[in-house]
Write a protein that holds these residues in place. Structure first.
Motif, PDB file in Angstrom:
ATOM      1  N   PHE A  75       2.852 -30.413  30.511  1.00 31.76           N
ATOM      2  CA  PHE A  75       2.052 -31.488  30.233  1.00 31.76           C
ATOM      3  C   PHE A  75       0.539 -31.397  29.896  1.00 31.76           C
ATOM      4  CE2 PHE A  75       5.756 -33.302  32.011  1.00 31.76           C
ATOM      5  CZ  PHE A  75       6.487 -33.912  30.847  1.00 31.76           C
ATOM      6  N   ASP A  76       0.168 -30.184  30.826  1.00 31.42           N
ATOM      7  CA  ASP A  76      -1.301 -30.027  30.657  1.00 31.42           C
ATOM      8  C   ASP A  76      -1.501 -28.889  29.661  1.00 31.42           C
ATOM      9  OD1 ASP A  76      -2.100 -31.978  32.530  1.00 31.42           O
ATOM     10  OD2 ASP A  76      -1.600 -30.690  34.216  1.00 31.42           O
ATOM     11  N   ASP A  77      -0.569 -27.956  29.521  1.00 33.01           N
ATOM     12  CA  ASP A  77      -0.732 -26.708  28.820  1.00 33.01           C
ATOM     13  C   ASP A  77      -0.395 -26.739  27.216  1.00 33.01           C
ATOM     14  OD1 ASP A  77      -1.444 -25.553  31.252  1.00 33.01           O
ATOM     15  OD2 ASP A  77       0.521 -24.639  31.540  1.00 33.01           O
ATOM     16  N   HIS A  78       0.386 -28.000  26.868  1.00 38.50           N
ATOM     17  CA  HIS A  78       0.395 -28.203  25.403  1.00 38.50           C
ATOM     18  C   HIS A  78       0.037 -29.595  25.156  1.00 38.50           C
ATOM     19  CE1 HIS A  78       3.362 -25.156  26.669  1.00 38.50           C
ATOM     20  NE2 HIS A  78       3.754 -24.993  25.420  1.00 38.50           N
ATOM     21  N   LEU A  79       0.164 -29.697  23.779  1.00 37.20           N
ATOM     22  CA  LEU A  79      -0.293 -31.040  23.197  1.00 37.20           C
ATOM     23  C   LEU A  79       0.694 -31.943  23.276  1.00 37.20           C
ATOM     24  CD1 LEU A  79      -2.527 -29.677  19.927  1.00 37.20           C
ATOM     25  CD2 LEU A  79      -3.129 -30.093  22.316  1.00 37.20           C
ATOM     26  N   ALA A 132       5.063 -35.110  25.945  1.00 36.19           N
ATOM     27  CA  ALA A 132       5.125 -36.445  26.254  1.00 36.19           C
ATOM     28  C   ALA A 132       6.083 -37.115  25.350  1.00 36.19           C
ATOM     29  CB  ALA A 132       3.499 -37.059  25.974  1.00 36.19           C
ATOM     30  N   VAL A 133       6.108 -36.708  23.976  1.00 36.18           N
ATOM     31  CA  VAL A 133       7.284 -37.193  23.171  1.00 36.18           C
ATOM     32  C   VAL A 133       8.675 -36.948  23.817  1.00 36.18           C
ATOM     33  CG1 VAL A 133       8.012 -37.462  20.889  1.00 36.18           C
ATOM     34  CG2 VAL A 133       5.563 -37.136  21.268  1.00 36.18           C
ATOM     35  N   ASP A 134       8.744 -36.016  24.129  1.00 36.51           N
ATOM     36  CA  ASP A 134       9.945 -35.488  24.842  1.00 36.51           C
ATOM     37  C   ASP A 134      10.466 -36.247  26.135  1.00 36.51           C
ATOM     38  OD1 ASP A 134      10.331 -33.455  22.762  1.00 36.51           O
ATOM     39  OD2 ASP A 134       9.480 -31.823  24.094  1.00 36.51           O
ATOM     40  N   ALA A 135       9.468 -36.668  27.052  1.00 35.89           N
ATOM     41  CA  ALA A 135       9.798 -37.379  28.107  1.00 35.89           C
ATOM     42  C   ALA A 135       9.981 -38.835  27.731  1.00 35.89           C
ATOM     43  CB  ALA A 135       8.316 -37.223  29.031  1.00 35.89           C
ATOM     44  N   LEU A 136       9.245 -39.384  27.068  1.00 30.56           N
ATOM     45  CA  LEU A 136       9.380 -40.728  26.496  1.00 30.56           C
ATOM     46  C   LEU A 136      10.815 -40.891  25.571  1.00 30.56           C
ATOM     47  CD1 LEU A 136       5.997 -41.966  25.556  1.00 30.56           C
ATOM     48  CD2 LEU A 136       7.018 -42.711  27.460  1.00 30.56           C
ATOM     49  N   ALA A 137      11.129 -40.034  24.808  1.00 37.81           N
ATOM     50  CA  ALA A 137      12.306 -40.077  24.035  1.00 37.81           C
ATOM     51  C   ALA A 137      13.727 -39.950  25.164  1.00 37.81           C
ATOM     52  CB  ALA A 137      12.189 -38.990  23.357  1.00 37.81           C
ATOM     53  N   ARG A 138      13.474 -38.865  26.288  1.00 32.85           N
ATOM     54  CA  ARG A 138      14.626 -38.880  27.113  1.00 32.85           C
ATOM     55  C   ARG A 138      14.800 -40.379  27.904  1.00 32.85           C
ATOM     56  NH1 ARG A 138      15.459 -38.776  32.245  1.00 32.85           N
ATOM     57  NH2 ARG A 138      17.187 -36.998  33.256  1.00 32.85           N
ATOM     58  N   ALA A 196       2.655 -42.156  20.204  1.00 31.93           N
ATOM     59  CA  ALA A 196       3.719 -43.275  19.515  1.00 31.93           C
ATOM     60  C   ALA A 196       4.171 -42.930  18.054  1.00 31.93           C
ATOM     61  CB  ALA A 196       2.671 -44.304  19.432  1.00 31.93           C
ATOM     62  N   ALA A 197       3.610 -42.470  17.431  1.00 37.46           N
ATOM     63  CA  ALA A 197       3.984 -42.265  15.954  1.00 37.46           C
ATOM     64  C   ALA A 197       5.086 -41.347  16.014  1.00 37.46           C
ATOM     65  CB  ALA A 197       2.854 -41.614  15.060  1.00 37.46           C
ATOM     66  N   ARG A 198       4.989 -40.181  16.854  1.00 41.45           N
ATOM     67  CA  ARG A 198       6.128 -39.055  16.944  1.00 41.45           C
ATOM     68  C   ARG A 198       7.368 -39.563  17.361  1.00 41.45           C
ATOM     69  NH1 ARG A 198       4.593 -33.393  16.989  1.00 41.45           N
ATOM     70  NH2 ARG A 198       2.538 -33.055  16.210  1.00 41.45           N
ATOM     71  N   LEU A 199       7.229 -40.553  18.605  1.00 40.93           N
ATOM     72  CA  LEU A 199       8.021 -41.227  19.224  1.00 40.93           C
ATOM     73  C   LEU A 199       9.149 -42.275  18.348  1.00 40.93           C
ATOM     74  CD1 LEU A 199       9.772 -41.468  21.829  1.00 40.93           C
ATOM     75  CD2 LEU A 199       8.121 -43.600  22.323  1.00 40.93           C
ATOM     76  N   ALA A 200       8.227 -42.825  17.488  1.00 43.36           N
ATOM     77  CA  ALA A 200       9.051 -43.767  16.457  1.00 43.36           C
ATOM     78  C   ALA A 200       9.700 -42.880  15.639  1.00 43.36           C
ATOM     79  CB  ALA A 200       7.754 -44.610  16.039  1.00 43.36           C
ATOM     80  N   VAL A 201       9.268 -41.985  15.048  1.00 41.84           N
ATOM     81  CA  VAL A 201      10.196 -41.124  14.387  1.00 41.84           C
ATOM     82  C   VAL A 201      11.447 -40.460  14.954  1.00 41.84           C
ATOM     83  CG1 VAL A 201      10.241 -38.976  12.754  1.00 41.84           C
ATOM     84  CG2 VAL A 201       8.281 -40.350  12.767  1.00 41.84           C
ATOM     85  N   ARG A 202      11.144 -40.183  16.032  1.00 42.29           N
ATOM     86  CA  ARG A 202      12.099 -39.453  17.081  1.00 42.29           C
ATOM     87  C   ARG A 202      13.245 -40.652  17.405  1.00 42.29           C
ATOM     88  NH1 ARG A 202      11.916 -35.390  21.097  1.00 42.29           N
ATOM     89  NH2 ARG A 202       9.801 -34.645  20.198  1.00 42.29           N
ATOM     90  N   LEU A 253      11.711 -29.359  27.036  1.00 42.84           N
ATOM     91  CA  LEU A 253      10.863 -29.441  26.011  1.00 42.84           C
ATOM     92  C   LEU A 253      11.535 -28.951  24.546  1.00 42.84           C
ATOM     93  CD1 LEU A 253       7.788 -27.638  27.448  1.00 42.84           C
ATOM     94  CD2 LEU A 253       8.355 -30.066  27.023  1.00 42.84           C
ATOM     95  N   SER A 254      11.203 -29.588  23.597  1.00 46.25           N
ATOM     96  CA  SER A 254      11.906 -29.301  22.448  1.00 46.25           C
ATOM     97  C   SER A 254      10.959 -28.191  21.660  1.00 46.25           C
ATOM     98  CB  SER A 254      11.795 -30.429  21.499  1.00 46.25           C
ATOM     99  OG  SER A 254      10.242 -30.659  21.165  1.00 46.25           O
ATOM    100  N   PRO A 255      11.746 -27.262  20.957  1.00 43.76           N
ATOM    101  CA  PRO A 255      11.011 -25.991  20.197  1.00 43.76           C
ATOM    102  C   PRO A 255       9.916 -26.424  19.586  1.00 43.76           C
ATOM    103  CG  PRO A 255      13.648 -26.023  19.778  1.00 43.76           C
ATOM    104  CD  PRO A 255      13.089 -27.791  20.314  1.00 43.76           C
ATOM    105  N   ALA A 256       9.578 -27.819  19.109  1.00 45.13           N
ATOM    106  CA  ALA A 256       8.359 -28.231  18.402  1.00 45.13           C
ATOM    107  C   ALA A 256       7.121 -28.153  19.338  1.00 45.13           C
ATOM    108  CB  ALA A 256       8.704 -29.726  17.969  1.00 45.13           C
ATOM    109  N   ALA A 257       7.392 -27.671  20.691  1.00 41.44           N
ATOM    110  CA  ALA A 257       6.139 -27.779  21.647  1.00 41.44           C
ATOM    111  C   ALA A 257       5.511 -26.388  21.525  1.00 41.44           C
ATOM    112  CB  ALA A 257       6.688 -28.055  23.072  1.00 41.44           C
ATOM    113  N   ALA A 258       4.956 -25.958  20.106  1.00 39.48           N
ATOM    114  CA  ALA A 258       4.534 -24.724  19.922  1.00 39.48           C
ATOM    115  C   ALA A 258       2.975 -24.393  20.182  1.00 39.48           C
ATOM    116  CB  ALA A 258       5.060 -24.262  18.696  1.00 39.48           C
ATOM    117  N   VAL A 259       2.372 -25.658  20.323  1.00 42.72           N
ATOM    118  CA  VAL A 259       0.786 -25.499  20.175  1.00 42.72           C
ATOM    119  C   VAL A 259       0.317 -25.650  21.654  1.00 42.72           C
ATOM    120  CG1 VAL A 259      -1.287 -26.605  19.280  1.00 42.72           C
ATOM    121  CG2 VAL A 259       0.655 -26.523  18.089  1.00 42.72           C
TER     122      VAL A 259
END
Length: 317
Positions: free
Chosen positions: A63-67, A71-77, A99-105, A173-179
């Motif tokens: 949560f600190d080391d990635h963008l 957070a989207v993963d946590a809220l979606a779960r 919020a935008a990413r969560l809405a899509v998810r 974490l989803s594989p999208a957490a690449a940044v």
């Protein structure tokens, strides 16, 4: 009563926008705070003081080391597990992206920059300012879990003491957490409140007529315990930093009191401050568009008016 998930904004403690979201959440259901990162006992107490009946805590270095993706993963779960009636997110750059990413998810509807939220027969009803402040609209989400991004100062935080239940959660974490964040530089801090959270904002525009004259704007802001803002014209001229620009392409604020000095009131600026509760305009041009928006107007030179205002504040301090 259904849970209302509230994403906690925390930096050196729980910040004011989260307390506002908890106050709004109590109108809609049972507030449940989502704390991502290391949560201290004082943080839990602060959340409980404003009505959070449950605090979900996910403490992981990601949560600190990635963008924003973790957070989207946590809220979606959580949304999948507890079926909340809504998710409230603070309006920040990260908050809007989460919020935008969560809405899509989730395949859900999304409302950005609400200035008020009330319970309605078909779910939460929001109020927004749209088309550069030309209209106030009410809206509600018609599909999925309502995800609502709320502007700071939308409501005055109201304490409601409860003892929260703390629940630790794990997030895959989803594989999208690449940044990944590789470095941080501390931001310079001042004694003034954060611009987006301040109850009082004093702004200067083209009429300030130079960077050196912003010292007068700062004196008024400090006397009132407020923050300093600037119009795009003042920022483009190099008189004040871009981080203080208020407008459609800058920061959007909604304080209890907004004082516009030497600002004509172009639509670009109005879009960033027109939801302020009380607006005071000081301008020597009686036909300046800012007066159409102002609750109180002073036609006069700011270099004559502001020193008198400072004297009056001093007398009443």
């Amino acid at each position: 009563m259904s849970e209302i998930l509230v994403l906690v904004d925390h930096s050196d403690g729980v910040r004011k926008p989260t307390l506002e979201l908890l106050t709004l959440a109590r109108r809609l259901g049972e507030p449940a705070a989502v704390f991502l990162g290391r949560c201290a006992e004082s943080d839990v107490e602060a959340l409980g003081s404003y009505g959070a009946r449950k605090v979900y805590v996910a403490d992981a270095p990601e949560f600190d080391d990635h963008l924003v993706t973790p957070a989207v993963d946590a809220l979606a779960r959580l949304a999948g597990a507890c079926a909340p009636a809504a998710v409230l997110v603070p309006s920040s750059l990260d908050g809007k992206e989460i919020a935008a990413r969560l809405a899509v998810r989730l395949g859900s509807g999304l409302i950005i920059d609400a200035v008020d939220v009330e319970a309605g027969p078909e779910g939460p009803v929001t109020e927004q300012s749209v088309f550069g402040g030309a209209y106030q609209v009410k809206a509600h989400v018609t599909q999925g879990v309502p995800i609502i991004v709320v502007k700071p100062n939308a409501v005055t935080p109201e304490p409601a003491e409860v003892t929260p239940v703390v629940e630790q959660i794990t997030v895959e974490l989803s594989p999208a957490a690449a940044v990944k964040v590789v470095s941080r530089v501390p931001r310079e801090r001042s004694d003034r409140p954060e611009l987006t959270e301040a109850d009082i904002v004093v702004s200067g525009g083209r009429g300030v007529n130079g960077a050196e004259n912003f010292a007068l704007i700062e004196r008024v802001a400090d006397a009132l315990g407020g923050a300093v803002g600037a119009s795009r014209a003042a920022v483009d001229a190099g008189w004040y930093s871009h981080s203080h620009q208020i407008g459609q392409t800058g920061v959007q604020v909604s304080p209890q009191l907004y004082i516009a000095t030497g600002i004509s009131g172009a639509i670009q600026h109005r879009a960033g401050m027109q939801t302020s509760k009380t607006i005071v305009a000081i301008n020597k041009d009686a036909d300046a568009p800012i007066f159409e928006l102002a609750d109180y107007g002073v036609v006069g030179d700011l270099f004559d008016v502001l020193p008198q205002l400072l004297d009056e504040i001093g007398k009443r301090a």
